[in-house]
Enzyme design. Sequence first.
Site, PDB file in Angstrom:
ATOM      1  N   PRO A  90      46.153  42.788  29.897  1.00 33.47           N
ATOM      2  CA  PRO A  90      46.351  41.339  30.086  1.00 33.47           C
ATOM      3  C   PRO A  90      46.987  40.667  28.873  1.00 33.47           C
ATOM      4  O   PRO A  90      47.501  39.555  28.979  1.00 33.47           O
ATOM      5  CB  PRO A  90      44.932  40.804  30.353  1.00 33.47           C
ATOM      6  N   GLU A 117      36.189  47.356  28.886  1.00 33.60           N
ATOM      7  CA  GLU A 117      36.821  46.457  27.900  1.00 33.60           C
ATOM      8  C   GLU A 117      38.243  46.898  27.556  1.00 33.60           C
ATOM      9  O   GLU A 117      38.917  46.259  26.753  1.00 33.60           O
ATOM     10  CB  GLU A 117      35.983  46.405  26.614  1.00 33.60           C
ATOM     11  N   ARG A 155      61.648  49.738  43.640  1.00 34.26           N
ATOM     12  CA  ARG A 155      62.693  49.042  44.405  1.00 34.26           C
ATOM     13  C   ARG A 155      64.029  49.020  43.652  1.00 34.26           C
ATOM     14  O   ARG A 155      65.082  48.798  44.243  1.00 34.26           O
ATOM     15  CB  ARG A 155      62.283  47.593  44.704  1.00 34.26           C
ATOM     16  N   ASP A 170      67.528  39.326  46.527  1.00 33.78           N
ATOM     17  CA  ASP A 170      66.156  38.833  46.411  1.00 33.78           C
ATOM     18  C   ASP A 170      65.997  37.795  45.310  1.00 33.78           C
ATOM     19  O   ASP A 170      66.791  37.732  44.381  1.00 33.78           O
ATOM     20  CB  ASP A 170      65.197  39.997  46.088  1.00 33.78           C
TER      21      ASP A 170
HETATM   22  C1  LIG Z   1      38.510  43.975  32.179  1.00 36.46           C
HETATM   23  S1  LIG Z   1      40.109  44.421  31.621  1.00 36.46           S
HETATM   24  C2  LIG Z   1      39.925  44.348  29.876  1.00 36.46           C
HETATM   25  C3  LIG Z   1      40.277  43.019  29.297  1.00 36.46           C
HETATM   26  C4  LIG Z   1      40.209  42.992  27.778  1.00 36.46           C
HETATM   27  N1  LIG Z   1      38.850  43.105  27.326  1.00 36.46           N
HETATM   28  C5  LIG Z   1      40.796  41.680  27.275  1.00 36.46           C
HETATM   29  O1  LIG Z   1      40.080  40.677  27.241  1.00 36.46           O
HETATM   30  O2  LIG Z   1      42.002  41.645  26.975  1.00 36.46           O
HETATM   31  C6  LIG Z   1      40.198  46.129  31.975  1.00 36.46           C
HETATM   32  C7  LIG Z   1      41.576  46.687  32.172  1.00 36.46           C
HETATM   33  O3  LIG Z   1      42.188  46.073  33.294  1.00 36.46           O
HETATM   34  C8  LIG Z   1      43.592  46.021  33.130  1.00 36.46           C
HETATM   35  N2  LIG Z   1      44.012  44.637  33.332  1.00 36.46           N
HETATM   36  C9  LIG Z   1      43.202  43.583  33.566  1.00 36.46           C
HETATM   37  N3  LIG Z   1      43.903  42.457  33.748  1.00 36.46           N
HETATM   38  C10 LIG Z   1      45.208  42.778  33.642  1.00 36.46           C
HETATM   39  C11 LIG Z   1      46.418  42.051  33.727  1.00 36.46           C
HETATM   40  N4  LIG Z   1      46.442  40.747  33.946  1.00 36.46           N
HETATM   41  N5  LIG Z   1      47.590  42.724  33.582  1.00 36.46           N
HETATM   42  C12 LIG Z   1      47.593  44.049  33.333  1.00 36.46           C
HETATM   43  N6  LIG Z   1      46.469  44.808  33.240  1.00 36.46           N
HETATM   44  C13 LIG Z   1      45.282  44.176  33.385  1.00 36.46           C
HETATM   45  C14 LIG Z   1      43.898  46.599  31.759  1.00 36.46           C
HETATM   46  O4  LIG Z   1      44.293  47.951  31.903  1.00 36.46           O
HETATM   47  C15 LIG Z   1      42.560  46.500  31.050  1.00 36.46           C
HETATM   48  O5  LIG Z   1      42.398  47.492  30.067  1.00 36.46           O
END
Ligand SMILES: C[S@@+](CC[C@H](N)C(=O)[O-])C[C@H]1O[C@@H](n2cnc3c(N)ncnc32)[C@H](O)[C@@H]1O
Length: 252
Positions: A90, A117, A155, A170
């Site tokens: 994220p 996490e 794609r 698109d």
């Molecule tokens: C619960 S999340 C961990 C969030 C992390 N503790 C933080 O606050 O940045 C678990 C996993 O979900 C994935 N993930 C969650 N949200 C995401 C997003 N918006 N984009 C990409 N991957 C995401 C990632 O691989 C991440 O390691």
Amino acid sequence: MKIDILTLFPQMFESPFDASIIKRAIDKKLLEINTINIRDFSQNKHHTVDDTPFGGGAGMVMGPEPVFECMDYLREQRGGELGRVIMMCPQGEPFSQGYAKELGKEQHLVFLCGHYEGFDERVRETLVTDEISIGDYVLTGGELPAMVVVDAVARMVPGVLGEAASAEEDSFYNGLLEHPHYTKPREYRGQVVPDILLSGHHGNIRKWRRRQSLLRTIERRPELLTQVELTKEDKAALQELLSYLQALDLKK
Ligand SMILES: C[S@@+](CC[C@H](N)C(=O)[O-])C[C@H]1O[C@@H](n2cnc3c(N)ncnc32)[C@H](O)[C@@H]1O
């Protein structure tokens, strides 16, 4: 294109990649998608892959060992080269059509799906070339984000969409939102298809579509227009559309 997805939940990928355009691309050998269970590379007797964070706090952290081991195995399998290694995260770079286009040119992509996490920081520092976010929200794992990215990238691979569909028309491909579409019946519940689309005049249809595309973009995502190369004709059409929208607003 070869895609390897490192995950704790390989079963999540079975159904999304076993349907429609992606399945056809796999059948035609345009795409090869392998899922690898990170847990298979855990060296401890309980096959655990996560542990409590140093320093304390809530949640579990995915440890470095199984991920490094898994990447060593993959590197060996792929003849020493791994190409782009993409961590779903994220905190990563926001995903976009431009990013999908760029990744679509690669021969081999590796995706790392986090859980809990996320990964131990040493994974990010040592193994990863790209970190991608699919939006400013947090999901439980990287599997859904990886599916989104793989679908958008697939794609872009030549031949995947076939001749019937074109990515170039698109939304976002050339910076604008796409024009509206209509199909049969010509009239449905009192709503009719615009006459121009039935005129058979391809030049006028092309112009109408471009104007609709500009109108949609200016109404919904005006900020996109600053990134697009506009023709003289586009600029004139936009001027006209802006005056029209302003006149509508004044009437309110
Ligand atoms: C619960 S999340 C961990 C969030 C992390 N503790 C933080 O606050 O940045 C678990 C996993 O979900 C994935 N993930 C969650 N949200 C995401 C997003 N918006 N984009 C990409 N991957 C995401 C990632 O691989 C991440 O390691």
